[in-house]
Write an enzyme that holds these catalytic residues in place. Structure first.
Site, PDB file in Angstrom:
ATOM      1  N   GLU A 142      -6.611   3.853  -5.832  1.00 48.16           N
ATOM      2  CA  GLU A 142      -7.931   4.114  -5.264  1.00 48.16           C
ATOM      3  C   GLU A 142      -8.326   5.520  -5.686  1.00 48.16           C
ATOM      4  O   GLU A 142      -7.758   6.493  -5.194  1.00 48.16           O
ATOM      5  CB  GLU A 142      -7.862   4.000  -3.743  1.00 48.16           C
ATOM      6  CG  GLU A 142      -9.213   4.143  -3.097  1.00 48.16           C
ATOM      7  CD  GLU A 142      -9.114   4.461  -1.607  1.00 48.16           C
ATOM      8  OE1 GLU A 142      -9.992   4.015  -0.864  1.00 48.16           O
ATOM      9  OE2 GLU A 142      -8.170   5.164  -1.203  1.00 48.16           O
ATOM     10  N   HIS A 195     -11.085  -3.759   2.649  1.00 47.00           N
ATOM     11  CA  HIS A 195     -10.995  -3.465   4.083  1.00 47.00           C
ATOM     12  C   HIS A 195     -11.806  -2.231   4.489  1.00 47.00           C
ATOM     13  O   HIS A 195     -11.867  -1.908   5.670  1.00 47.00           O
ATOM     14  CB  HIS A 195      -9.529  -3.265   4.452  1.00 47.00           C
ATOM     15  CG  HIS A 195      -8.956  -2.025   3.830  1.00 47.00           C
ATOM     16  ND1 HIS A 195      -8.804  -1.880   2.454  1.00 47.00           N
ATOM     17  CD2 HIS A 195      -8.545  -0.862   4.363  1.00 47.00           C
ATOM     18  CE1 HIS A 195      -8.322  -0.684   2.198  1.00 47.00           C
ATOM     19  NE2 HIS A 195      -8.152  -0.034   3.344  1.00 47.00           N
ATOM     20  N   ASP A 196     -12.362  -1.503   3.530  1.00 44.00           N
ATOM     21  CA  ASP A 196     -13.182  -0.316   3.837  1.00 44.00           C
ATOM     22  C   ASP A 196     -14.669  -0.579   3.649  1.00 44.00           C
ATOM     23  O   ASP A 196     -15.480   0.348   3.828  1.00 44.00           O
ATOM     24  CB  ASP A 196     -12.827   0.843   2.889  1.00 44.00           C
ATOM     25  CG  ASP A 196     -11.452   1.428   3.152  1.00 44.00           C
ATOM     26  OD1 ASP A 196     -10.958   1.321   4.290  1.00 44.00           O
ATOM     27  OD2 ASP A 196     -10.884   2.003   2.208  1.00 44.00           O
ATOM     28  N   ASP A 209      -3.146   4.681  -2.264  1.00 39.04           N
ATOM     29  CA  ASP A 209      -4.222   5.111  -1.384  1.00 39.04           C
ATOM     30  C   ASP A 209      -4.691   6.545  -1.656  1.00 39.04           C
ATOM     31  O   ASP A 209      -3.852   7.455  -1.776  1.00 39.04           O
ATOM     32  CB  ASP A 209      -3.694   5.035   0.059  1.00 39.04           C
ATOM     33  CG  ASP A 209      -4.769   5.297   1.095  1.00 39.04           C
ATOM     34  OD1 ASP A 209      -5.658   4.459   1.239  1.00 39.04           O
ATOM     35  OD2 ASP A 209      -4.702   6.360   1.755  1.00 39.04           O
ATOM     36  N   ASP A 263       0.857  -1.174   0.000  1.00 39.81           N
ATOM     37  CA  ASP A 263       0.000   0.000   0.000  1.00 39.81           C
ATOM     38  C   ASP A 263       0.898   1.230   0.000  1.00 39.81           C
ATOM     39  O   ASP A 263       1.887   1.286   0.739  1.00 39.81           O
ATOM     40  CB  ASP A 263      -0.866   0.000   1.273  1.00 39.81           C
ATOM     41  CG  ASP A 263      -2.301   0.372   0.979  1.00 39.81           C
ATOM     42  OD1 ASP A 263      -2.526   1.485   0.473  1.00 39.81           O
ATOM     43  OD2 ASP A 263      -3.201  -0.441   1.258  1.00 39.81           O
TER      44      ASP A 263
HETATM   45  O1  TEU Z   1      -9.630   5.204   1.882  1.00 45.29           O
HETATM   46  C1  TEU Z   1      -9.945   6.406   1.260  1.00 45.29           C
HETATM   47  C2  TEU Z   1     -11.302   6.811   1.307  1.00 45.29           C
HETATM   48  O2  TEU Z   1     -11.557   7.666   0.469  1.00 45.29           O
HETATM   49  C3  TEU Z   1     -12.299   6.665   2.401  1.00 45.29           C
HETATM   50  O3  TEU Z   1     -13.394   7.361   1.929  1.00 45.29           O
HETATM   51  C4  TEU Z   1     -12.827   5.378   2.820  1.00 45.29           C
HETATM   52  O4  TEU Z   1     -13.373   4.693   1.720  1.00 45.29           O
HETATM   53  C5  TEU Z   1     -13.908   5.680   3.840  1.00 45.29           C
HETATM   54  O5  TEU Z   1     -13.275   6.268   4.901  1.00 45.29           O
HETATM   55  C6  TEU Z   1     -14.667   4.506   4.332  1.00 45.29           C
HETATM   56  O6  TEU Z   1     -15.334   4.818   5.518  1.00 45.29           O
HETATM   57  C7  TEU Z   1      -8.269   4.943   2.034  1.00 45.29           C
HETATM   58  C8  TEU Z   1      -8.053   3.632   2.752  1.00 45.29           C
HETATM   59  O7  TEU Z   1      -8.514   2.579   1.965  1.00 45.29           O
HETATM   60  C9  TEU Z   1      -8.686   3.703   4.101  1.00 45.29           C
HETATM   61  O8  TEU Z   1      -8.588   2.483   4.802  1.00 45.29           O
HETATM   62  C10 TEU Z   1      -7.990   4.799   4.869  1.00 45.29           C
HETATM   63  O9  TEU Z   1      -8.654   4.979   6.088  1.00 45.29           O
HETATM   64  C11 TEU Z   1      -7.978   6.113   4.109  1.00 45.29           C
HETATM   65  O10 TEU Z   1      -7.614   5.956   2.750  1.00 45.29           O
HETATM   66  C12 TEU Z   1      -6.975   7.053   4.706  1.00 45.29           C
HETATM   67  O11 TEU Z   1      -5.679   6.626   4.426  1.00 45.29           O
END
Ligand code: TEU
Ligand code: CA
Length: 555
Positions: A256, A328-329, A199, A98
């Site tokens: 992402e 994971h989100d 990310d 990542d």
């Molecule tokens: O997520 C980015 C993101 O845009 C977030 O909107 C996320 O989808 C949302 O918080 C879900 O509740 C990335 C990572 O995948 C995430 O795990 C991290 O928390 C975030 O960046 C910050 O690095």
């Protein structure tokens, strides 16, 4: 289209903290990952994405990096990481990490130096800005709630953070900062990494005027993504990044990206795009609420089907996207995209088939291959996730009761995907001999790897057949490069499409409804390539039971 080494690969996401603990501290570790490489190989995995394993205070589970050159001691050592790289290589597997470079941790040396000397060189690694009439510089709400601006102690300045206040945003306008990041990226690539998952990258370009926006919530603030959408020029940063790093190593990059602008897809994933690929979040974004999880939109089958079809048709004009049902989100795909009657082994296989055979590179998220589902959460204290706590708070503020707010979080929480992988029916699902950092899903006795290993018809063994089919010498070409063509779009509850090239025509057809359906076949069938109901033949018409999926080779 120029062929790339990663086009025909199957990828797998590991969330290290929840994968497998080997020393009893309740936290997954690199040893655990190394010990499961053969398991992943047997699942047909070629590329492994590790969620962050860098040194971190874990305010946002490692997405707050304190040292880009160090492995978190919770996970192991650099020697163990090198061993993981070597062991993966032996098995012809690729590791990607990542890359979290929109922000770092407030414990990172750069930020500590910036705080110590707010007029000095390191302050310019971040966005330090003066407030306006005793208020923060602008009215942005961060992704995790509260203002995007946090006071810099001892000054009249604030620093910008789009995520948690412990995740200060890095100033990409500063060439020195950019060079530090490029050096770091190259350092990892030279170590033998195959590439990165990148990310939150769209956020790196800021509107330097930091204008206020019309408030969109009772807190008087406006979502900070509005600032991101108000500015041009992220592409220049992304090209600079690519040219100075990834391109030199033929690295695979999967970004992402949310909030892309209309018509920008070719610039991101086209032949000379900023990235190899990006994730397709179109089906996930459907449930985005205007104010948060509490007003998340309920997504019906029709809308879901239409969204995936449209996305596939659009993307194939430009390049490849990475297909997921969960990460994971996100909550677990089975709990999210399948109606209750379909949350069975048959339904789980159906969803997996429809997703994995889409055009694009499939990313399987840990536990998806055994059909892990959302957990049952009884109180807000059971959660760890910073975003869930914020969303609970937002829901309560909006007037929902504790019970209602918990219901919302239960449905949407990121912790649904973060509960430990269910390896067996032993204590703590065989994840740890200690106390797991996050509770184990109570259904681990029914859903776990060990029991599925023994059952020929299990979801796990089906996923193995599915990836094997996709990668088989016979069908690899059509499943990698074949065009996506939707079919039976006007038939209720049916998700179906062809993958077609000059040699082959594959039909993937699934019945998401409760009643059997009968479909008129538009091409004669040569062979049943895969079935979740052990069908080996079909007649003139295609009958599909509830939750049945079939893959047919047609003439
Ligand atoms: O997520 C980015 C993101 O845009 C977030 O909107 C996320 O989808 C949302 O918080 C879900 O509740 C990335 C990572 O995948 C995430 O795990 C991290 O928390 C975030 O960046 C910050 O690095
Ligand atoms: Ca451990």
């Amino acid at each position: 289209m120029e062929r790339k080494w990663w086009h025909d690969k199957v990828a797998y996401q590991i969330y290290p903290k929840s994968f497998l603990d080997t020393n009893g501290d309740g936290i997954g570790d690199l040893r655990g990952i190394i010990s499961k490489l053969d398991y992943l190989k047997a699942l047909g995995i070629d590329i492994i994405w590790l969620s962050p394993i860098y040194k971190s205070p874990f305010v946002d589970q490692g997405y707050d990096i304190a040292d880009y050159y160090a492995i978190a001691k919770e996970f192991g050592t650099m020697e163990e990481f090198d061993e993981l790289l070597a062991e993966a290589k032996k098995r012809d597997m690729h590791i990607i990490m990542d890359l979290v470079i929109n922000h770092c941790s407030d414990k990172h040396e750069w930020f500590q130096k910036a705080l110590a000397d707010p007029e000095g060189e390191y302050a310019d690694y971040f966005y330090f800005r003066e407030g306006k009439n005793g208020n923060p510089p602008s009215n942005y709400r961060s992704y995790f709630g509260g203002s995007c601006w946090e006071p810099v102690p001892g000054t009249n300045k604030y620093y910008l953070h789009m995520f948690a206040k412990e995740q200060p945003d890095l100033n990409w306008e500063n060439p020195k900062l950019r060079q530090e990041l490029y050096n770091m990226v190259n350092w990892w690539l030279e170590k033998g990494l195959a590439g990165f998952r990148i990310d939150a990258i769209i956020n790196i370009k800021k509107n330097l005027e930091f204008p206020d926006f019309e408030p969109d919530g009772p807190d008087g603030m406006a979502g900070c993504w509005k600032m991101v959408e108000s500015v041009e020029g992220v592409g220049e940063f992304l090209e600079d990044l690519k040219k100075n790093t990834f391109q030199k190593h033929d690295a695979f990059t999967v970004a992402e990206v949310f909030n892309m602008k209309e018509g920008e897809l070719p610039q991101f994933i086209g032949e000379d795009g900023h990235f190899s690929t990006i994730f397709d979040f179109s089906a996930h974004s459907l449930s985005d609420g205007e104010h948060g999880w509490y007003d998340a939109v309920k997504v019906d089958f029709k809308k879901w089907r239409e969204t995936i079809v449209n996305s596939q048709l659009e993307v194939q004009k430009a390049g490849f996207e990475a297909n997921i049902i969960e990460n994971h989100d996100e909550p677990r795909g089975v709990s999210r995209f399948l109606p209750e009657y379909a949350r069975t082994p048959a339904g789980t296989k159906m969803l997996g088939t429809v997703s994995v055979l889409l055009r694009g590179i499939p990313f399987i998220y840990q536990g998806q291959e055994i059909g892990m589902q959302n957990a049952v959460w009884n109180s807000i204290e059971e959660y760890d996730d910073i975003s869930t706590k914020d969303q609970y708070h937002i829901a309560r503020e909006a007037g929902l009761s504790d019970k209602e707010a918990l219901e919302v979080c239960g449905r949407m929480s990121r912790d649904n995907a973060r509960t430990p992988v269910q390896w067996s029916d032993k204590e703590h699902a065989g994840f740890t001999t200690g106390t797991p950092w996050l509770k184990v899903n109570s259904n681990y006795k029914e859903i776990n790897v060990e029991s599925q290993e023994k059952d020929e018809d299990s979801v796990l063994n089906y996923y193995r057949k599915l990836t094997a089919l996709r990668k088989s010498p016979e069908y690899k070409e059509v499943f990698t490069y074949g065009t996506f063509v939707p079919e039976y779009e006007s038939t209720d509850n049916v998700m179906a499409y062809y993958r077609v090239d000059e040699e082959k025509r594959m039909l993937i057809a699934a019945n998401f409804g409760t009643e059997p359906v009968e479909l008129k076949l538009n091409y004669p069938v040569k062979k049943v390539a895969l079935s979740n109901m052990k069908k080996s033949q079909v007649g003139e018409k295609l009958q599909l039971e509830s939750c049945e999926v079939i893959v047919l080779e047609c003439m």
